[in-house]
Design a protein around this motif. Structure first.
Motif: not given
Length: 642
Positions: A146, A148, A227-228, A253-255, A455-456, A459, A462-463
């Motif tokens: 991961n 970022t 949480t996604v 990006g789903a958890d 989900p995308a 994500v 949320s960002a």
């Protein structure tokens, strides 16, 4: 709402996960949630007992300092914990280049043997890979899972507050108090503890702390995104409950992937939502009436789009293998009534895949949850509800579930239930919510996770919300880099006033109380011999911080020569004083400077020359002050010096 406080009270929670191939439900860590396993501020000037270093580590000025010209240098400490928070203040003091890094070891054996799992921070944290989760594998090659970027650069000379929260294979990366990234890809060892690592840099650390957390890693820390959970995979973009939908959700990006499991006629657990195959395949009939071979022959993609023609129904084993190889966690719904033996088959498939750390079981069926808990206490469980029970906490506690999962509409209508469940240490996951308006309400109410067909989009939403949400201002910091603390300087030197400040709106620097500009060279010619004080004051959003240091101006012959040369005295006076200094006749120079002060020698410089010369004369009492036959004992006009 600070759910972390509620989480720390949840000491009776069901175990959320165990270390792969190493821990079992009977192997709890000895510490309790909230216990501090490691705490070091290095104020005693020592590396703590039991910390194992490779020799590149020292303690200086109350900080642990690691230095690496190249390669990885590490120091290990602590012990194996499944659920913990690792925090420290880190500062890059020197780097070979902006790509060099430091890391926080999340699972590193005390002897340093690979594999390691680490959370990495580059000095150039604003790069796309400024922050990472990564593994140094058994072949000593890096596997970066991961990446970022951080909103601000760590740079050099700046303190960064770092925290990593670990729950089994899950971890969250916090940079200056804000969550930057999550991973579900950690692979835990049997005995790995914590570590600090430096690579191509000198990095100093303070306030290193490791705190045990409750096992329920599904409670959302304050200030972090929900949480996604991808409902049946990315079911708005690909055929539900297929590996294609799982891949789209993972890339988005789903958890977690949420899927449903049911047995075939011959007892093989398959991934399917409906009791029949009619809606989502080209076949007909109840899943329990069809063999695994018949189910595998069905086309499960064409109904959604010709682009997915030939997509097959996956078995649970196939889905788990895909998650294990490509990453991701599974929220697995046991769909419909199951016997104890059927649940036992599901548990065996999960265990055989080595995925107990990455599967969360939920169901509307109370019996299925009871069987799961009896057969596999290491698996977290969630109770699905269409609405809210009269007492959700009592129901959840009675079943011993990790999470209580009602509809989003029910929670929006009664958000207080979320706080009550959190106070009992029980996570809340809402289903199935696809609108931004409802995401906002659930986020504000404190829901831990949202099951969604989009989900995308969640994500991304949320960002964006994290970027626009009010952030706690980072405190200002200031340090004095030059002159170096306790430096001893002579008048031939011109040190630059160097101050490193971060998150400061205004910085004020003074020397002996007089304001100076940072970055300017200090003129030591008019400073008295002895100690002088540099002070810096930085003003930020959270108030004022200060730093101070001292340096000493020493009286030396070389310094006095430099002072005379740059005094502005007339040329003949300079020549005469230099001649006396060469011969070591300091007292003569002192007397001359006093006599000619404000005449041949500027008054300010004359006073300092006289004081320094007198100090040198006093330091060498045996040296003669006069030589009657020496022309140099006369003034610049050839007259005897009086």
């Amino acid at each position: 709402m600070r759910r972390a406080t509620a989480a720390l009270a949840a000491s009776t929670l069901a175990v959320a996960g165990i270390a792969a191939l190493s821990l079992s439900a009977s192997d709890p860590a000895s510490a309790a949630p909230g216990d501090v396993a490691v705490s070091a501020n290095f104020d005693d000037g020592q590396i703590p007992a039991g910390w194992n270093s490779d020799g590149a580590w020292t303690v200086k000025d109350g900080r642990l300092v690691g230095t690496s010209a190249s390669g990885n240098k590490r120091i290990t400490f602590g012990r194996h914990l499944n659920d913990f928070r690792f925090e420290a203040t880190a500062r890059f003091d020197k780097v070979n280049e902006a790509t060099r890094w430091t890391a926080f070891g999340l699972d590193v054996p005390a002897g340093g043997a690979v594999p390691w799992w680490i959370a990495t921070m580059r000095s150039g944290t604003t790069a796309s890979n400024g922050l990472e989760f990564a593994e140094l594998n058994k072949s000593s090659a890096w596997n970066v899972t991961n990446t970022t970027s951080a909103p601000t650069a760590a740079g050099t000379g700046r303190d960064v507050e770092v925290a990593i929260e670990v729950h089994g294979n899950q971890a969250r990366w916090f940079f200056d108090g804000t969550q930057m990234m999550r991973t579900t890809s950690l692979v835990r060892s049997a005995d790995g503890g914590q570590a600090l690592v430096v690579n191509g840099a000198t990095v100093s650390f303070d306030d290193v702390k490791v705190t045990e957390l409750p096992a329920n890693g599904y409670l959302r820390p304050a200030g972090t995104p929900m949480t996604v959970i991808a409902h049946r995979g990315a079911s708005s973009a690909a055929p539900e409950n297929t590996l294609a939908a799982q891949e789209v959700a993972r890339k988005g990006g789903a958890d977690f992937i949420e899927n449903d499991v049911q047995p075939s006629k011959d007892g093989v657990p398959f991934i399917l939502h409906d009791p029949t195959v009619d809606r989502t395949t080209d076949g007909t009939g109840a899943i329990r009436s069809l063999t695994s071979a018949e189910l595998k022959a069905l086309d499960a993609g064409s109904w959604f789009s010709p682009n997915f023609a030939g997509e097959r129904l996956p078995t649970l084993a196939e889905q788990l293998a895909d998650l294990k190889a490509r990453g991701g966690n599974l929220l697995l719904e046991i769909k419909g009534a199951h016997t104890r033996d059927e649940v036992a088959t599901i548990v065996k498939v999960i265990r055989d895949a080595g995925m107990t750390q990455r599967v969360f079981i939920q169901s509307f069926e109370v019996d299925a949850l009871k069987y799961s808990r009896e057969l596999a206490p290491e698996l977290p469980t969630g109770l699905l509800r269409s609405g809210l029970d009269a007492d959700p906490v009592a129901v959840a506690k009675d079943l011993g579930v990790t999470a209580y999962n009602p509809t989003g509409d029910a929670l929006i209508a009664d958000p207080k239930a979320i706080a009550d469940l959190h106070a009992a240490g029980i996570a809340v996951m809402a289903w199935t919510v696809d609108s931004a308006a409802q995401w906002k309400k659930l986020d504000e109410a404190g829901v831990d996770g949202v099951i969604t067909n989009r989900p995308a989009e969640l994500v991304g939403w949320s960002a964006a919300r994290q970027q626009t949400a009010p952030q706690t201002p980072a405190p200002a910091s200031v340090t004095i880099a030059s002159p170096v603390a306790a430096a001893v300087l002579d008048r031939s030197q011109k040190p630059v006033v160097g101050v490193v400040a971060a998150n400061a709106e205004d910085v004020k620097v003074t020397v002996d109380g007089a304001v100076v500009e940072a970055g300017t060279a200090l003129d030591l010619s008019l400073l008295a011999a002895g100690e002088h004080k540099v002070e810096a004051e930085a003003t930020g959003e959270e108030g004022v911080v200060k730093a101070s240091s001292t340096f000493t101006v020493a009286v030396t012959r070389a310094g006095l020569l430099q002072l005379v040369l740059n005094s502005g005295a007339d040329a003949k006076a300079v020549d005469w004083m230099l001649g006396k200094l060469v011969d070591g006749k300091y007292a003569d120079v002192a007397k001359y400077a006093q006599k000619e002060s404000g005449k041949r020698v500027p008054a300010g410089h004359a006073a300092v020359i006289a004081a320094d010369a007198a100090a040198l004369a006093a330091a060498e009492p045996g040296r003669p002050d006069h030589g009657e036959g020496d022309d140099k004992d006369k003034d610049e006009h050839g007259r005897p010096h009086r």
